[in-house]
Design a protein around this motif. Structure first.
Motif, PDB file in Angstrom:
ATOM      1  N   GLN A   1      13.024  -2.276 -15.374  1.00  0.00           N
ATOM      2  CA  GLN A   1      13.340  -0.948 -14.848  1.00  0.00           C
ATOM      3  C   GLN A   1      13.691  -1.014 -13.364  1.00  0.00           C
ATOM      4  OE1 GLN A   1       9.888   1.433 -15.903  1.00  0.00           O
ATOM      5  NE2 GLN A   1       9.993   0.716 -18.015  1.00  0.00           N
ATOM      6  N   LEU A   2      12.978  -1.829 -12.619  1.00  0.00           N
ATOM      7  CA  LEU A   2      13.289  -2.017 -11.196  1.00  0.00           C
ATOM      8  C   LEU A   2      14.699  -2.569 -11.016  1.00  0.00           C
ATOM      9  CD1 LEU A   2       9.983  -3.540  -9.774  1.00  0.00           C
ATOM     10  CD2 LEU A   2      11.179  -1.571  -8.814  1.00  0.00           C
TER      11      LEU A   2
ATOM     12  N   LEU B 181       0.823  -1.215   0.000  1.00  0.00           N
ATOM     13  CA  LEU B 181       0.000   0.000   0.000  1.00  0.00           C
ATOM     14  C   LEU B 181       0.855   1.262   0.000  1.00  0.00           C
ATOM     15  CD1 LEU B 181      -2.839  -1.008   2.500  1.00  0.00           C
ATOM     16  CD2 LEU B 181      -3.005  -0.723   0.023  1.00  0.00           C
ATOM     17  N   SER B 182       2.010   1.200   0.647  1.00  0.00           N
ATOM     18  CA  SER B 182       2.907   2.352   0.664  1.00  0.00           C
ATOM     19  C   SER B 182       3.420   2.655  -0.740  1.00  0.00           C
ATOM     20  CB  SER B 182       4.087   2.085   1.603  1.00  0.00           C
ATOM     21  OG  SER B 182       4.998   3.168   1.588  1.00  0.00           O
ATOM     22  N   ILE B 183       3.859   1.623  -1.460  1.00  0.00           N
ATOM     23  CA  ILE B 183       4.313   1.796  -2.846  1.00  0.00           C
ATOM     24  C   ILE B 183       3.165   2.328  -3.705  1.00  0.00           C
ATOM     25  CG2 ILE B 183       5.100   0.600  -4.925  1.00  0.00           C
ATOM     26  CD1 ILE B 183       7.315   0.875  -2.934  1.00  0.00           C
ATOM     27  N   PHE B 184       1.989   1.750  -3.531  1.00  0.00           N
ATOM     28  CA  PHE B 184       0.807   2.148  -4.303  1.00  0.00           C
ATOM     29  C   PHE B 184       0.457   3.609  -4.049  1.00  0.00           C
ATOM     30  CE2 PHE B 184      -3.807   2.797  -4.112  1.00  0.00           C
ATOM     31  CZ  PHE B 184      -4.175   2.508  -5.416  1.00  0.00           C
ATOM     32  N   PHE B 185       0.384   3.990  -2.794  1.00  0.00           N
ATOM     33  CA  PHE B 185      -0.048   5.340  -2.425  1.00  0.00           C
ATOM     34  C   PHE B 185       0.919   6.403  -2.947  1.00  0.00           C
ATOM     35  CE2 PHE B 185       0.146   8.897   0.602  1.00  0.00           C
ATOM     36  CZ  PHE B 185      -1.151   9.349   0.524  1.00  0.00           C
ATOM     37  N   TRP B 186       2.214   6.253  -2.672  1.00  0.00           N
ATOM     38  CA  TRP B 186       3.170   7.278  -3.049  1.00  0.00           C
ATOM     39  C   TRP B 186       3.385   7.339  -4.558  1.00  0.00           C
ATOM     40  CZ3 TRP B 186       3.768  11.103  -0.088  1.00  0.00           C
ATOM     41  CH2 TRP B 186       3.726  10.951   1.301  1.00  0.00           C
TER      42      TRP B 186
ATOM     43  N   GLN C 270      18.432   2.983  -1.739  1.00  0.00           N
ATOM     44  CA  GLN C 270      17.941   1.943  -0.840  1.00  0.00           C
ATOM     45  C   GLN C 270      16.816   1.189  -1.552  1.00  0.00           C
ATOM     46  OE1 GLN C 270      19.338   1.221   2.155  1.00  0.00           O
ATOM     47  NE2 GLN C 270      20.854   2.804   1.644  1.00  0.00           N
ATOM     48  N   ARG C 271      16.509  -0.007  -1.070  1.00  0.00           N
ATOM     49  CA  ARG C 271      15.537  -0.856  -1.772  1.00  0.00           C
ATOM     50  C   ARG C 271      14.186  -0.154  -1.960  1.00  0.00           C
ATOM     51  NH1 ARG C 271      17.672  -6.077  -1.901  1.00  0.00           N
ATOM     52  NH2 ARG C 271      19.348  -6.395  -0.397  1.00  0.00           N
ATOM     53  N   TYR C 272      13.682   0.427  -0.891  1.00  0.00           N
ATOM     54  CA  TYR C 272      12.373   1.080  -0.983  1.00  0.00           C
ATOM     55  C   TYR C 272      12.430   2.279  -1.925  1.00  0.00           C
ATOM     56  CZ  TYR C 272       8.125   3.545   0.405  1.00  0.00           C
ATOM     57  OH  TYR C 272       6.918   4.197   0.389  1.00  0.00           O
ATOM     58  N   ASP C 273      13.460   3.080  -1.808  1.00  0.00           N
ATOM     59  CA  ASP C 273      13.610   4.253  -2.665  1.00  0.00           C
ATOM     60  C   ASP C 273      13.755   3.859  -4.127  1.00  0.00           C
ATOM     61  OD1 ASP C 273      13.484   5.864  -0.421  1.00  0.00           O
ATOM     62  OD2 ASP C 273      15.662   5.917  -0.153  1.00  0.00           O
TER      63      ASP C 273
ATOM     64  N   ASP D  35       0.848  -4.526 -10.024  1.00  0.00           N
ATOM     65  CA  ASP D  35       2.266  -4.345 -10.358  1.00  0.00           C
ATOM     66  C   ASP D  35       3.137  -4.183  -9.124  1.00  0.00           C
ATOM     67  OD1 ASP D  35       1.880  -4.592 -13.047  1.00  0.00           O
ATOM     68  OD2 ASP D  35       1.962  -2.436 -13.489  1.00  0.00           O
ATOM     69  N   SER D  36       2.539  -3.725  -8.027  1.00  0.00           N
ATOM     70  CA  SER D  36       3.320  -3.525  -6.808  1.00  0.00           C
ATOM     71  C   SER D  36       3.981  -4.812  -6.327  1.00  0.00           C
ATOM     72  CB  SER D  36       2.442  -2.934  -5.703  1.00  0.00           C
ATOM     73  OG  SER D  36       1.393  -3.836  -5.371  1.00  0.00           O
ATOM     74  N   SER D  37       3.462  -5.957  -6.773  1.00  0.00           N
ATOM     75  CA  SER D  37       4.051  -7.244  -6.385  1.00  0.00           C
ATOM     76  C   SER D  37       5.453  -7.443  -6.964  1.00  0.00           C
ATOM     77  CB  SER D  37       3.147  -8.401  -6.838  1.00  0.00           C
ATOM     78  OG  SER D  37       3.052  -8.441  -8.257  1.00  0.00           O
ATOM     79  N   LEU D  38       5.821  -6.646  -7.964  1.00  0.00           N
ATOM     80  CA  LEU D  38       7.127  -6.810  -8.613  1.00  0.00           C
ATOM     81  C   LEU D  38       8.286  -6.409  -7.702  1.00  0.00           C
ATOM     82  CD1 LEU D  38       6.316  -5.440 -12.188  1.00  0.00           C
ATOM     83  CD2 LEU D  38       6.543  -7.829 -11.490  1.00  0.00           C
ATOM     84  N   VAL D  39       8.020  -5.667  -6.639  1.00  0.00           N
ATOM     85  CA  VAL D  39       9.118  -5.185  -5.797  1.00  0.00           C
ATOM     86  C   VAL D  39       9.844  -6.319  -5.078  1.00  0.00           C
ATOM     87  CG1 VAL D  39       8.012  -2.935  -5.470  1.00  0.00           C
ATOM     88  CG2 VAL D  39       7.645  -4.745  -3.780  1.00  0.00           C
ATOM     89  N   TYR D  40       9.250  -7.510  -5.105  1.00  0.00           N
ATOM     90  CA  TYR D  40       9.921  -8.632  -4.425  1.00  0.00           C
ATOM     91  C   TYR D  40      11.259  -8.957  -5.070  1.00  0.00           C
ATOM     92  CZ  TYR D  40       9.103 -12.090  -8.105  1.00  0.00           C
ATOM     93  OH  TYR D  40       9.137 -12.782  -9.295  1.00  0.00           O
ATOM     94  N   VAL D  41      11.447  -8.587  -6.352  1.00  0.00           N
ATOM     95  CA  VAL D  41      12.685  -8.951  -7.057  1.00  0.00           C
ATOM     96  C   VAL D  41      13.895  -8.197  -6.506  1.00  0.00           C
ATOM     97  CG1 VAL D  41      11.464  -9.525  -9.186  1.00  0.00           C
ATOM     98  CG2 VAL D  41      12.408  -7.230  -8.901  1.00  0.00           C
ATOM     99  N   ILE D  42      13.666  -7.100  -5.806  1.00  0.00           N
ATOM    100  CA  ILE D  42      14.797  -6.395  -5.199  1.00  0.00           C
ATOM    101  C   ILE D  42      14.805  -6.579  -3.676  1.00  0.00           C
ATOM    102  CG2 ILE D  42      15.019  -4.705  -7.073  1.00  0.00           C
ATOM    103  CD1 ILE D  42      13.581  -2.676  -5.300  1.00  0.00           C
ATOM    104  N   GLY D  43      14.061  -7.585  -3.217  1.00  0.00           N
ATOM    105  CA  GLY D  43      14.159  -7.989  -1.819  1.00  0.00           C
ATOM    106  C   GLY D  43      13.280  -7.234  -0.849  1.00  0.00           C
ATOM    107  N   LEU D  44      12.299  -6.469  -1.344  1.00  0.00           N
ATOM    108  CA  LEU D  44      11.396  -5.766  -0.426  1.00  0.00           C
ATOM    109  C   LEU D  44      10.353  -6.737   0.128  1.00  0.00           C
ATOM    110  CD1 LEU D  44      10.588  -2.243  -1.911  1.00  0.00           C
ATOM    111  CD2 LEU D  44      11.831  -2.784   0.168  1.00  0.00           C
ATOM    112  N   GLY D  45      10.016  -6.574   1.381  1.00  0.00           N
ATOM    113  CA  GLY D  45       9.066  -7.467   2.035  1.00  0.00           C
ATOM    114  C   GLY D  45       7.633  -7.076   1.766  1.00  0.00           C
ATOM    115  N   ASP D  46       7.190  -7.228   0.535  1.00  0.00           N
ATOM    116  CA  ASP D  46       5.824  -6.872   0.195  1.00  0.00           C
ATOM    117  C   ASP D  46       4.904  -8.067   0.442  1.00  0.00           C
ATOM    118  OD1 ASP D  46       6.770  -8.402  -2.033  1.00  0.00           O
ATOM    119  OD2 ASP D  46       5.051  -7.668  -3.177  1.00  0.00           O
TER     120      ASP D  46
END
Length: 214
Positions: free
Chosen positions: A67-68, A20-25, A83-86, A156-167
């Motif tokens: 791109q990620l 939700l944080s990735i989605f919102f921002w 950083q991963r989140y950024d 699409d927010s599920s793609l952040v797992y490839v860089i190790g984010l705990g989504d």
């Protein structure tokens, strides 16, 4: 089964918070930037339109996953480190700004030229014309298309797992691999369905409200 769900639910909810944080921002940043890109795409200053068209072409023509990976793993080669989140947020904003830019471009081009001429008669400045006359009309025109992208963003927010984010998806994958059961992934699917359902309802309410003023 209920006890197992209670055990893994905190991890899934924690992952949902990241999703939700990735989605919102991404929405907060990319929609206004997309409007600016869309406005730039219809300008007569050719170098600007060429540059913006090139940017949109790159962002829409390459996968968000690539791109990620490029932002997080590739840019450090030239000493640009996120950083991963950024990194995730930067890649998502760049990507969705391009899509929203194309949507707004179509919206701006659909506004009759007579609206601009009428604004000149009323002695409105260009910025006043865009802000008070064009933007309200464009928003109604592009709202359905923006709604589609909002739904896509949830998934699409599920793609952040490839860089190790705990989504959310990563939390489900970890639980599935650890416990050898598909139940965590089923719960992940249910949560995604719930999120898209909420977004759909909110978007329909906004569209209904805007139709009142047509």
């Amino acid at each position: 089964m209920i006890q197992y769900i209670q055990e893994i639910l905190p991890a899934l909810l924690s992952g949902t918070k990241m999703t939700l944080s990735i989605f919102f921002w991404t929405l907060i940043c990319s929609i206004p930037l997309g409007a600016l890109i869309g406005l730039g795409l219809i300008q007569r200053f050719k170098p600007l339109t060429w540059l913006l068209n090139f940017y949109v072409w790159i962002m829409r023509g390459t996968p968000l996953l690539l791109q990620l990976i490029f932002v997080f793993y590739g840019l450090p080669i030239i000493h640009i480190v996120f950083q991963r989140y950024d990194a995730a947020l930067f890649a998502f904003i760049l990507n969705y700004t391009a899509y929203f830019g194309e949507i707004f471009r179509g919206g701006f081009q659909s506004v009759p030229k007579g609206q601009f001429e009428s604004a000149k008669v009323l002695r409105l400045t260009y910025s006043q014309t865009i802000r008070k006359i064009v933007i309200p009309q464009v928003f109604k025109i592009v709202l359905p298309s923006i709604g589609n992208e909002v739904i896509n963003l949830v998934k699409d927010s599920s793609l952040v797992y490839v860089i190790g984010l705990g989504d959310l998806l990563r939390a489900g994958n970890v639980a599935t691999a650890r416990d050898v059961t598909l139940l965590p992934l089923i719960l992940v699917g249910i949560i995604y369905l719930a999120l898209t359902a909420v977004c759909t309802i909110v978007l329909k309410l906004i569209e209904k409200r805007e139709n009142v003023w047509r």
